[in-house]
Scaffold this motif. Structure first.
Motif, PDB file in Angstrom:
ATOM      1  N   PHE A  12       0.829  -1.187   0.000  1.00 26.47           N
ATOM      2  CA  PHE A  12       0.000   0.000   0.000  1.00 26.47           C
ATOM      3  C   PHE A  12       0.871   1.248   0.000  1.00 26.47           C
ATOM      4  CE2 PHE A  12      -2.715  -3.178   2.130  1.00 26.47           C
ATOM      5  CZ  PHE A  12      -3.808  -3.109   1.285  1.00 26.47           C
ATOM      6  N   SER A  13       0.455   2.219  -0.753  1.00 27.42           N
ATOM      7  CA  SER A  13       1.138   3.508  -0.789  1.00 27.42           C
ATOM      8  C   SER A  13       0.426   4.455   0.159  1.00 27.42           C
ATOM      9  CB  SER A  13       1.108   4.082  -2.210  1.00 27.42           C
ATOM     10  OG  SER A  13       1.492   5.429  -2.202  1.00 27.42           O
ATOM     11  N   SER A  14       1.168   5.205   0.935  1.00 27.95           N
ATOM     12  CA  SER A  14       0.540   6.154   1.857  1.00 27.95           C
ATOM     13  C   SER A  14       0.130   7.433   1.142  1.00 27.95           C
ATOM     14  CB  SER A  14       1.495   6.482   3.005  1.00 27.95           C
ATOM     15  OG  SER A  14       2.661   7.099   2.496  1.00 27.95           O
ATOM     16  N   ARG A  15       0.411   7.547  -0.137  1.00 22.48           N
ATOM     17  CA  ARG A  15       0.121   8.779  -0.867  1.00 22.48           C
ATOM     18  C   ARG A  15      -1.167   8.736  -1.679  1.00 22.48           C
ATOM     19  NH1 ARG A  15       5.017  11.705  -0.545  1.00 22.48           N
ATOM     20  NH2 ARG A  15       6.716  10.336  -0.043  1.00 22.48           N
ATOM     21  N   ARG A  16      -1.834   7.602  -1.727  1.00 18.83           N
ATOM     22  CA  ARG A  16      -3.070   7.526  -2.489  1.00 18.83           C
ATOM     23  C   ARG A  16      -4.065   6.617  -1.781  1.00 18.83           C
ATOM     24  NH1 ARG A  16      -3.294   2.763  -5.572  1.00 18.83           N
ATOM     25  NH2 ARG A  16      -1.335   1.635  -5.593  1.00 18.83           N
ATOM     26  N   ARG A  17      -5.301   6.625  -2.274  1.00 15.94           N
ATOM     27  CA  ARG A  17      -6.335   5.756  -1.718  1.00 15.94           C
ATOM     28  C   ARG A  17      -6.063   4.334  -2.179  1.00 15.94           C
ATOM     29  NH1 ARG A  17      -9.580   5.608   2.404  1.00 15.94           N
ATOM     30  NH2 ARG A  17     -11.459   4.456   2.024  1.00 15.94           N
ATOM     31  N   ASN A  18      -6.017   3.397  -1.254  1.00 16.21           N
ATOM     32  CA  ASN A  18      -5.726   2.001  -1.560  1.00 16.21           C
ATOM     33  C   ASN A  18      -6.971   1.169  -1.315  1.00 16.21           C
ATOM     34  OD1 ASN A  18      -2.626   1.985  -1.933  1.00 16.21           O
ATOM     35  ND2 ASN A  18      -2.978   3.243  -0.127  1.00 16.21           N
ATOM     36  N   ASN A  44      -5.362   5.543   4.438  1.00 14.52           N
ATOM     37  CA  ASN A  44      -6.321   5.463   3.333  1.00 14.52           C
ATOM     38  C   ASN A  44      -6.451   4.062   2.741  1.00 14.52           C
ATOM     39  OD1 ASN A  44      -6.742   8.279   3.517  1.00 14.52           O
ATOM     40  ND2 ASN A  44      -4.875   8.609   2.348  1.00 14.52           N
ATOM     41  N   ILE A  45      -6.788   3.099   3.594  1.00 17.96           N
ATOM     42  CA  ILE A  45      -6.980   1.716   3.174  1.00 17.96           C
ATOM     43  C   ILE A  45      -8.469   1.390   3.204  1.00 17.96           C
ATOM     44  CG2 ILE A  45      -6.465  -0.709   3.693  1.00 17.96           C
ATOM     45  CD1 ILE A  45      -3.990   0.948   2.967  1.00 17.96           C
ATOM     46  N   SER A  46      -8.960   0.773   2.138  1.00 21.24           N
ATOM     47  CA  SER A  46     -10.352   0.345   2.084  1.00 21.24           C
ATOM     48  C   SER A  46     -10.412  -1.082   1.562  1.00 21.24           C
ATOM     49  CB  SER A  46     -11.153   1.271   1.157  1.00 21.24           C
ATOM     50  OG  SER A  46     -12.487   0.810   1.051  1.00 21.24           O
ATOM     51  N   ILE A  47     -11.045  -1.958   2.335  1.00 13.25           N
ATOM     52  CA  ILE A  47     -11.270  -3.340   1.922  1.00 13.25           C
ATOM     53  C   ILE A  47     -12.774  -3.561   1.970  1.00 13.25           C
ATOM     54  CG2 ILE A  47     -10.840  -5.781   2.424  1.00 13.25           C
ATOM     55  CD1 ILE A  47      -8.247  -4.872   3.850  1.00 13.25           C
ATOM     56  N   SER A  48     -13.349  -4.094   0.874  1.00 11.15           N
ATOM     57  CA  SER A  48     -14.801  -4.250   0.835  1.00 11.15           C
ATOM     58  C   SER A  48     -15.202  -5.564   0.169  1.00 11.15           C
ATOM     59  CB  SER A  48     -15.435  -3.076   0.086  1.00 11.15           C
ATOM     60  OG  SER A  48     -15.007  -3.050  -1.264  1.00 11.15           O
ATOM     61  N   ASN A  49     -16.442  -5.959   0.482  1.00  8.98           N
ATOM     62  CA  ASN A  49     -17.081  -7.121  -0.141  1.00  8.98           C
ATOM     63  C   ASN A  49     -16.151  -8.332  -0.189  1.00  8.98           C
ATOM     64  OD1 ASN A  49     -19.398  -5.520  -0.622  1.00  8.98           O
ATOM     65  ND2 ASN A  49     -18.398  -4.667  -2.417  1.00  8.98           N
ATOM     66  N   SER A  50     -15.638  -8.702   0.969  1.00 10.72           N
ATOM     67  CA  SER A  50     -14.645  -9.764   1.048  1.00 10.72           C
ATOM     68  C   SER A  50     -14.972 -10.749   2.169  1.00 10.72           C
ATOM     69  CB  SER A  50     -13.254  -9.165   1.289  1.00 10.72           C
ATOM     70  OG  SER A  50     -12.895  -8.310   0.221  1.00 10.72           O
ATOM     71  N   THR A  51     -14.572 -12.003   1.966  1.00  7.96           N
ATOM     72  CA  THR A  51     -14.730 -13.041   2.979  1.00  7.96           C
ATOM     73  C   THR A  51     -13.386 -13.732   3.166  1.00  7.96           C
ATOM     74  OG1 THR A  51     -17.033 -13.402   2.366  1.00  7.96           O
ATOM     75  CG2 THR A  51     -15.950 -15.155   3.621  1.00  7.96           C
ATOM     76  N   ILE A  52     -12.935 -13.760   4.424  1.00  6.55           N
ATOM     77  CA  ILE A  52     -11.639 -14.344   4.737  1.00  6.55           C
ATOM     78  C   ILE A  52     -11.814 -15.333   5.883  1.00  6.55           C
ATOM     79  CG2 ILE A  52      -9.269 -13.870   5.452  1.00  6.55           C
ATOM     80  CD1 ILE A  52      -9.760 -10.969   4.403  1.00  6.55           C
ATOM     81  N   SER A  53     -11.365 -16.554   5.670  1.00  4.90           N
ATOM     82  CA  SER A  53     -11.359 -17.571   6.717  1.00  4.90           C
ATOM     83  C   SER A  53      -9.914 -17.849   7.073  1.00  4.90           C
ATOM     84  CB  SER A  53     -12.040 -18.848   6.232  1.00  4.90           C
ATOM     85  OG  SER A  53     -13.405 -18.601   5.954  1.00  4.90           O
ATOM     86  N   ALA A  54      -9.590 -17.670   8.357  1.00  4.58           N
ATOM     87  CA  ALA A  54      -8.200 -17.786   8.792  1.00  4.58           C
ATOM     88  C   ALA A  54      -8.142 -18.343  10.204  1.00  4.58           C
ATOM     89  CB  ALA A  54      -7.525 -16.426   8.741  1.00  4.58           C
ATOM     90  N   GLU A  55      -6.963 -18.782  10.586  1.00  5.25           N
ATOM     91  CA  GLU A  55      -6.778 -19.248  11.958  1.00  5.25           C
ATOM     92  C   GLU A  55      -6.966 -18.097  12.939  1.00  5.25           C
ATOM     93  OE1 GLU A  55      -3.296 -21.084  14.762  1.00  5.25           O
ATOM     94  OE2 GLU A  55      -3.299 -21.631  12.648  1.00  5.25           O
ATOM     95  N   ALA A  56      -6.368 -16.938  12.648  1.00  3.79           N
ATOM     96  CA  ALA A  56      -6.457 -15.771  13.532  1.00  3.79           C
ATOM     97  C   ALA A  56      -7.106 -14.604  12.789  1.00  3.79           C
ATOM     98  CB  ALA A  56      -5.062 -15.379  14.010  1.00  3.79           C
ATOM     99  N   GLY A  57      -7.708 -13.691  13.547  1.00  2.23           N
ATOM    100  CA  GLY A  57      -8.402 -12.541  12.978  1.00  2.23           C
ATOM    101  C   GLY A  57      -7.453 -11.490  12.425  1.00  2.23           C
ATOM    102  N   ALA A  58      -7.938 -10.257  12.347  1.00  2.00           N
ATOM    103  CA  ALA A  58      -7.200  -9.149  11.747  1.00  2.00           C
ATOM    104  C   ALA A  58      -6.450  -8.342  12.804  1.00  2.00           C
ATOM    105  CB  ALA A  58      -8.157  -8.237  11.000  1.00  2.00           C
ATOM    106  N   ILE A  59      -5.290  -7.832  12.417  1.00  2.00           N
ATOM    107  CA  ILE A  59      -4.522  -6.892  13.238  1.00  2.00           C
ATOM    108  C   ILE A  59      -4.326  -5.624  12.427  1.00  2.00           C
ATOM    109  CG2 ILE A  59      -2.268  -6.374  14.240  1.00  2.00           C
ATOM    110  CD1 ILE A  59      -1.985  -9.276  14.991  1.00  2.00           C
ATOM    111  N   ILE A  60      -4.663  -4.491  13.038  1.00  2.00           N
ATOM    112  CA  ILE A  60      -4.418  -3.189  12.419  1.00  2.00           C
ATOM    113  C   ILE A  60      -3.646  -2.362  13.429  1.00  2.00           C
ATOM    114  CG2 ILE A  60      -5.449  -1.121  11.420  1.00  2.00           C
ATOM    115  CD1 ILE A  60      -7.875  -2.865  10.651  1.00  2.00           C
TER     116      ILE A  60
END
Length: 92
Positions: A12-18, A44-60
């Motif tokens: 991801f670039s910090s200079r544009r919408r990702n 400026n990160i956007s994630i949409s309309n997605s399904t993720i199955s994983a051992e562990a959840g998300a870290i931000i």
């Protein structure tokens, strides 16, 4: 994007919408991992309309202006979403 038992890497670039949409992934170790630096957060990160199955959840961590829209995270351990040092997070 679809996947099974592997992880995606996005730069991801910090200079544009990702924006990423339509991610479908099963068997990942971690659903999402966004990790900026204290002096240079990921922005400026956007994630949409997605399904993720994983051992562990998300870290931000060390991020600003992150949007998760219609993102389903199926995980078997820990929290769905762990957020630290992050401003302007929208999870809907």
């Amino acid at each position: 994007l679809t996947g099974d038992s592997f992880s995606y890497s996005f730069f991801f670039s910090s200079r544009r919408r990702n924006t990423r949409s339509g991610i479908s992934c099963t068997g990942a170790a971690r659903a999402i991992w966004l990790n900026g630096l204290p002096e240079m957060p990921i922005r400026n990160i956007s994630i949409s309309n997605s399904t993720i199955s994983a051992e562990a959840g998300a870290i931000i961590n060390n991020a600003d202006s992150v949007t998760l829209h219609n993102v389903t995270i199926n995980h078997s351990t820990g929290s769905r979403l762990t957020v630290t040092n992050t401003a302007n997070l929208t999870d809907r």
